[in-house]
Structure formats: structure tokens, C-alpha cells
Design an enzyme around this catalytic site. Structure first.
Site, PDB file in Angstrom:
ATOM      1  CE  LYS A 118      -4.458   0.948   0.228  1.00  0.00           C
ATOM      2  NZ  LYS A 118      -5.609   0.123  -0.193  1.00  0.00           N
TER       3      LYS A 118
HETATM    4  P1  NAD Z   1     -13.018   7.998  -2.235  1.00  0.00           P
HETATM    5  O1  NAD Z   1     -11.986   9.025  -2.036  1.00  0.00           O
HETATM    6  O2  NAD Z   1     -13.540   7.763  -3.614  1.00  0.00           O
HETATM    7  O3  NAD Z   1     -14.295   8.331  -1.301  1.00  0.00           O
HETATM    8  C1  NAD Z   1     -14.153   8.507   0.075  1.00  0.00           C
HETATM    9  C2  NAD Z   1     -15.474   8.990   0.657  1.00  0.00           C
HETATM   10  O4  NAD Z   1     -15.372   9.017   2.085  1.00  0.00           O
HETATM   11  C3  NAD Z   1     -15.862  10.402   0.207  1.00  0.00           C
HETATM   12  O5  NAD Z   1     -17.262  10.467   0.015  1.00  0.00           O
HETATM   13  C4  NAD Z   1     -15.469  11.244   1.421  1.00  0.00           C
HETATM   14  O6  NAD Z   1     -16.204  12.466   1.498  1.00  0.00           O
HETATM   15  C5  NAD Z   1     -15.807  10.304   2.551  1.00  0.00           C
HETATM   16  N1  NAD Z   1     -15.117  10.639   3.810  1.00  0.00           N
HETATM   17  C6  NAD Z   1     -13.828  10.997   3.998  1.00  0.00           C
HETATM   18  N2  NAD Z   1     -13.595  11.279   5.290  1.00  0.00           N
HETATM   19  C7  NAD Z   1     -14.765  11.100   5.950  1.00  0.00           C
HETATM   20  C8  NAD Z   1     -15.165  11.257   7.292  1.00  0.00           C
HETATM   21  N3  NAD Z   1     -14.297  11.681   8.217  1.00  0.00           N
HETATM   22  N4  NAD Z   1     -16.455  10.970   7.604  1.00  0.00           N
HETATM   23  C9  NAD Z   1     -17.342  10.568   6.650  1.00  0.00           C
HETATM   24  N5  NAD Z   1     -17.014  10.413   5.359  1.00  0.00           N
HETATM   25  C10 NAD Z   1     -15.742  10.686   5.013  1.00  0.00           C
HETATM   26  O7  NAD Z   1     -12.422   6.670  -1.598  1.00  0.00           O
HETATM   27  P2  NAD Z   1     -12.784   5.157  -1.952  1.00  0.00           P
HETATM   28  O8  NAD Z   1     -11.871   4.706  -3.016  1.00  0.00           O
HETATM   29  O9  NAD Z   1     -14.242   5.028  -2.124  1.00  0.00           O
HETATM   30  O10 NAD Z   1     -12.294   4.440  -0.621  1.00  0.00           O
HETATM   31  C11 NAD Z   1     -13.135   4.390   0.528  1.00  0.00           C
HETATM   32  C12 NAD Z   1     -12.669   3.273   1.426  1.00  0.00           C
HETATM   33  O11 NAD Z   1     -12.710   2.028   0.694  1.00  0.00           O
HETATM   34  C13 NAD Z   1     -11.235   3.385   1.939  1.00  0.00           C
HETATM   35  O12 NAD Z   1     -11.166   2.801   3.216  1.00  0.00           O
HETATM   36  C14 NAD Z   1     -10.441   2.529   0.963  1.00  0.00           C
HETATM   37  O13 NAD Z   1      -9.234   2.052   1.513  1.00  0.00           O
HETATM   38  C15 NAD Z   1     -11.433   1.407   0.733  1.00  0.00           C
HETATM   39  N6  NAD Z   1     -11.203   0.648  -0.500  1.00  0.00           N
HETATM   40  C16 NAD Z   1     -11.187   1.254  -1.716  1.00  0.00           C
HETATM   41  C17 NAD Z   1     -11.000   0.493  -2.849  1.00  0.00           C
HETATM   42  C18 NAD Z   1     -11.058   1.098  -4.241  1.00  0.00           C
HETATM   43  O14 NAD Z   1     -11.034   0.318  -5.213  1.00  0.00           O
HETATM   44  N7  NAD Z   1     -11.169   2.391  -4.401  1.00  0.00           N
HETATM   45  C19 NAD Z   1     -10.775  -0.881  -2.744  1.00  0.00           C
HETATM   46  C20 NAD Z   1     -10.812  -1.481  -1.494  1.00  0.00           C
HETATM   47  C21 NAD Z   1     -11.029  -0.709  -0.376  1.00  0.00           C
END
Ligand code: NAD
Length: 432
Positions: A118
Site C-alpha cells: 500500500k
Molecule cells: P473515495 O476518495 O472515492 O471516497 C471517500 C469517501 O469518504 C468520500 O465520500 C469522502 O467524502 C468520505 N469521507 C472521507 N472522510 C470522511 C469522514 N471523516 N467521515 C465521513 N465520510 C468521510 O475513496 P474510496 O476509493 O471510495 O475508498 C473508501 C474506502 O474504501 C477506503 O477505506 C479505501 O481504503 C477502501 N477501499 C477502496 C477500494 C477502491 O477500489 N477504491 C478498494 C478497497 C477498499
């Protein structure tokens, strides 16, 4: 990006706890239950490599700012290191270490020939222009240099990074490679735009995977998704795609929280309309067809399913007693801390753990990597069908293991991963 909105990040900064300590607790519980030997414990508890880079970037006003970036490679016994890149002010070595080790378990559970890694850069992208973010991305890629590679360490999107950022990473990386070798290096990054070698279905893969495992859980529990209600925390890639996919089962989205606001409508919020709104405004805040509520009310909302899809440690000793749901489907990495986990278990709230629930992203990243290596381009139906098969098999392995060991699904998921890695270490031994 969202300069006019004041995020909650600052408010959450002082709540930061060691995420890696959570990983160690989860790991130890599974290792004890399966009697994992001490030598393997010593190996898995440490990361292989930790790269920290400090690099200067010229801002739009001509000033120089120094940024800190990380790449942690946890384990590559099953294949090349693999994992996303996160842009966030709370990114630090402890967080990246935890996220890297979860990637190792995720690949092992889903039977993918990848290891775990990561990375991230510690900054708040909402405070920088798009041109500055491009320069930060390119300079970070250059600083990381040949610590990444298509058969060594493969990148992907995570929080606050997307296909455009992957395209910049790819372009920068390829510029450092001799022209004759560039083509074979395209799979150094996954989650690319489709036109630049990305896979159809990678954008929705994590959210889609979340919904496939919710469907499996519903079958297992004779639960009718067509009359279900759900709430989502985080409406970015994972949260918005999960919400949109769940809509097709007839389930109703009734509350959403993101970094800038929290909304509620018991009659239902249309996930497609909300996604278009967020695309335009940058947040769910002030969405017209819902009332604004506070974070505590959001967490207490009575619903069937809660999909946390934002930051880690959101379900903890203070918030776990508030939840009023049957299932927590962990779209985010590490949304439930060990204390929160115990509270949910005692309250008989079911959990589909992150390392299983959000593995759709790494599964389709693997498909993208394969397509690039074979110079193929698969139809969306093929990607979706293969994803469903892989993640459903993983769900079954975890469920069967939970029954066999009479334990919770998270511990069972670790046992599935560690059992696979244990065989590889036994077969290959330790050099020299
Ligand atoms: P992203 O940046 O597209 O979206 C993140 C969202 O979380 C946004 O809506 C943001 O406003 C919100 N957010 C941020 N801080 C916050 C808070 N303090 N309280 C409430 N909401 C908050 O990110 P993503 O890619 O959707 O990733 C989200 C989670 O999923 C992370 O934990 C990431 O590690 C995990 N994840 C992502 C992927 C991927 O393919 N993108 C894969 C596996 C896991």
C-alpha cells in the site's frame, strides 16, 4: 478540488489510533485459534520493505512545498506486491503498514497470485489545484522509482485517487523505462482509464463486490433484499457504487454521510441522482431531497444494512453501541476497531469483514493486469461474471471456516489467508 467546503478531517485528526495495532490484534486471534507456528508469526507480523520519500513540488504560485510519500510492501510470497495509493492528511507509516498487510490477506482469501502493499502521500488534495495534484503525483512516482514494477509492485486507486491519477503514474513510470520495454510495463498500475489500458468494470468493482457478498449473506440468512433499507458512510468510489448496485435489488438507501455532510430521507434517496449531485457539487451536502442530520443520528439510524465506505476506526467503543442495523458490510478498510468489533458481536450485529467484503477491487485489478499481459480486452459481462465467481467462492471459504472453527467471520477470513500462506512457506522453505 473542493476548496469551498470545510472537511471534517481536522475534527478527526486527534482521534487517530494505531491502525497497525488493530491488525496485530486481529492477526493474533486467528493465529492462536489455528495454532500458527511462531516462525510464521514472526514473518507475517513484519513488513518486507518500507519506503519513505520526501520530495519537493513547485506550487502554482511558484513556491516549493515538500511532501512525504510512502510505499510499504508487506509480503510477496503469493506473487508481486499489490495495493492502492491514498492521498489524505492522516496518511502515515503506521496506517500504510496496516493497509499493506490487509492487502496480503485479501489476495490470499480470494486466491489471487498477488502479495500485499500500500502507499500514500500525506496531504489533503482538496486544498490543491488539479495541476498541483498532477505534479505531486508525478514527482512521487519518480521518487518511488523502480521500487514499483509490473511484476514487482502494482499500484491501484484508493481514497482520493482515481483513474486519472493512475494514468499520470503510468505515464511518469513509463517515461523512466527504455522505449523498447514500455509496452510490457502497462500493468504497473491498475484502475487506469479504459482507453489507457484499464479494465471495464474496474471503476465499480469494489462496490460491486460489496453487493455480491451482501447477496450471499442474504441467501445464507434467508433475508429479503427487496424490502431492505441501508445507510452508507462515504459516498466516493466504493460507497456510491455499492449504493447504486444495491438499488437494483429493490433495497432502499435512507441515510448517507460523507466528509462534508450527513443526509436522511426515510422514503429513500435515489443513489443514481445522488451520484450525479456529488459529481457536480463535490459532496452530498445540501442535497435537496433529504434532511440534514448530525453524525450521531446517522449512526443510530434504524436500517438493515450499514456500509461504511470511508475512513478506518469509525465503529469503535463510542459508536458501536449506537448502530441499529442487522449487518455491517465493510466497504472501507479497517472501519471497525477491535473494541467496536466485540461490541457488534455481543449485540449480534453481523459483519462481513473488509478483507473479504471490499476485495472486489483487487480481484478486478488482477483481471486488468491479466488483460494487459495478454493484450486482451474483456467484455463487462465477462468481468462481472468472473468477479462474482471469485468473491462468492471467497465468501463460502470464509463462512465454512467460521463454522469449522466456531469463530467470527473476520477471524475466519484471517485463517483462510494464513492457511494458504502457511502451505507456500512450508513448500518453499526459508532461504538460505
Ligand atoms: P473515495 O476518495 O472515492 O471516497 C471517500 C469517501 O469518504 C468520500 O465520500 C469522502 O467524502 C468520505 N469521507 C472521507 N472522510 C470522511 C469522514 N471523516 N467521515 C465521513 N465520510 C468521510 O475513496 P474510496 O476509493 O471510495 O475508498 C473508501 C474506502 O474504501 C477506503 O477505506 C479505501 O481504503 C477502501 N477501499 C477502496 C477500494 C477502491 O477500489 N477504491 C478498494 C478497497 C477498499
Amino acid at each position: 478540488m473542493l476548496k469551498s467546503l470545510e472537511p471534517k478531517i481536522i475534527q478527526k485528526m486527534d482521534q487517530k489510533k494505531s491502525l497497525y495495532a488493530n491488525v496485530v490484534k486481529q492477526f493474533k486471534k486467528a493465529a492462536d485459534l489455528m495454532n500458527l507456528d511462531d516462525d510464521l508469526r514472526k514473518i507475517f507480523i513484519k513488513t518486507d520493505n518500507e519506503i519513505v520519500v520526501n520530495f519537493p513540488v513547485k506550487m502554482d504560485d511558484g513556491q516549493i512545498e515538500i511532501f512525504t510519500g510512502y510505499r510499504v510492501q508487506h509480503n510477496n510470497a503469493l506473487g508481486p506486491y499489490k495495493g492502492g495509493i491514498r492521498y489524505h492528511p492522516l496518511v502515515d507509516i503506521d496506517e500504510v503498514r496496516a493497509l499493506a498487510s490487509w492487502m496480503t490477506w485479501k489476495s490470499a482469501i480470494t486466491d489471487i497470485p498477488f502479495g500485499g502493499a500500500k502507499g500514500g502521500i500525506q496531504f489533503d488534495p482538496s486544498k490543491y489545484t488539479i495541476n498541483e495534484i498532477e505534479r505531486i503525483t508525478r514527482r512521487f512516482t519518480f521518487a518511488i522509482g523502480n521500487n514499483i514494477g509490473p511484476e514487482y509492485d502494482i499500484l491501484a486507486p484508493d481514497m482520493n485517487t482515481n483513474s486519472q491519477i493512475m494514468a499520470w503514474i503510468l505515464d511518469t513510470y513509463l517515461s523512466t523505462i527504455p522505449p523498447q520495454e514500455r509496452y510490457r510495463c502497462i500493468p504497473v498500475v491498475t484502475g487506469k482509464p479504459v482507453e489507457s489500458g484499464g479494465s471495464l468494470g474496474r471503476d465499480k468493482a469494489t462496490g460491486q463486490g460489496v453487493v455480491f457478498v451482501i447477496e450471499e449473506w442474504a441467501k445464507e440468512n434467508n433475508f429479503d433484499l427487496s424490502s431492505a433499507t441501508y445507510i452508507v458512510q462515504g459516498y466516493g468510489n466504493v460507497g456510491s457504487w455499492a449504493a447504486r448496485q444495491l438499488k437494483s435489488y429493490g433495497s432502499k438507501l435512507i441515510a448517507v454521510e460523507d466528509n462534508f455532510g450527513t443526509i436522511f430521507n426515510p422514503k429513500g434517496i435515489d443513489p443514481d441522482v445522488l451520484t450525479n449531485y456529488v459529481r457536480e457539487k463535490g459532496s452530498i451536502r445540501n442535497y435537496i431531497d433529504a434532511e440534514t442530520i448530525d453524525c450521531k443520528t446517522f449512526l443510530s439510524t434504524k436500517a438493515d444494512i450499514f456500509i461504511p465506505a470511508a475512513l478506518e476506526n469509525q465503529i469503535n467503543v463510542e459508536t458501536a453501541p449506537l448502530l441499529n442495523v442487522k449487518l455491517v458490510a465493510e466497504g472501507a478498510n479497517g472501519p471497525t476497531d477491535p473494541e467496536g468489533d466485540i461490541i457488534l458481536q455481543n449485540r449480534k450485529i453481523d459483519i462481513i469483514p473488509d478483507i473479504l467484503c471490499n476485495s472486489g477491487g483487487v480481484i478486478v485489478s488482477y483481471f486488468e493486469w491479466l488483460q494487459n499481459k495478454r493484450s486482451e480486452s474483456w467484455e463487462l459481462e465477462e468481468v462481472d461474471c468472473k468477479l462474482r465467481k471469485k468473491i462468492n467462492n471467497a465468501y463460502k471459504r470464509v463462512s465454512d471456516t467460521a463454522k469449522e472453527y466456531k469463530t467470527d467471520r473476520r477471524t475466519a477470513a484471517y485463517i483462510v489467508a494464513l492457511s494458504r500462506l502457511k502451505i507456500v512457506y512450508r513448500e518453499r522453505g526459508i532461504f538460505p
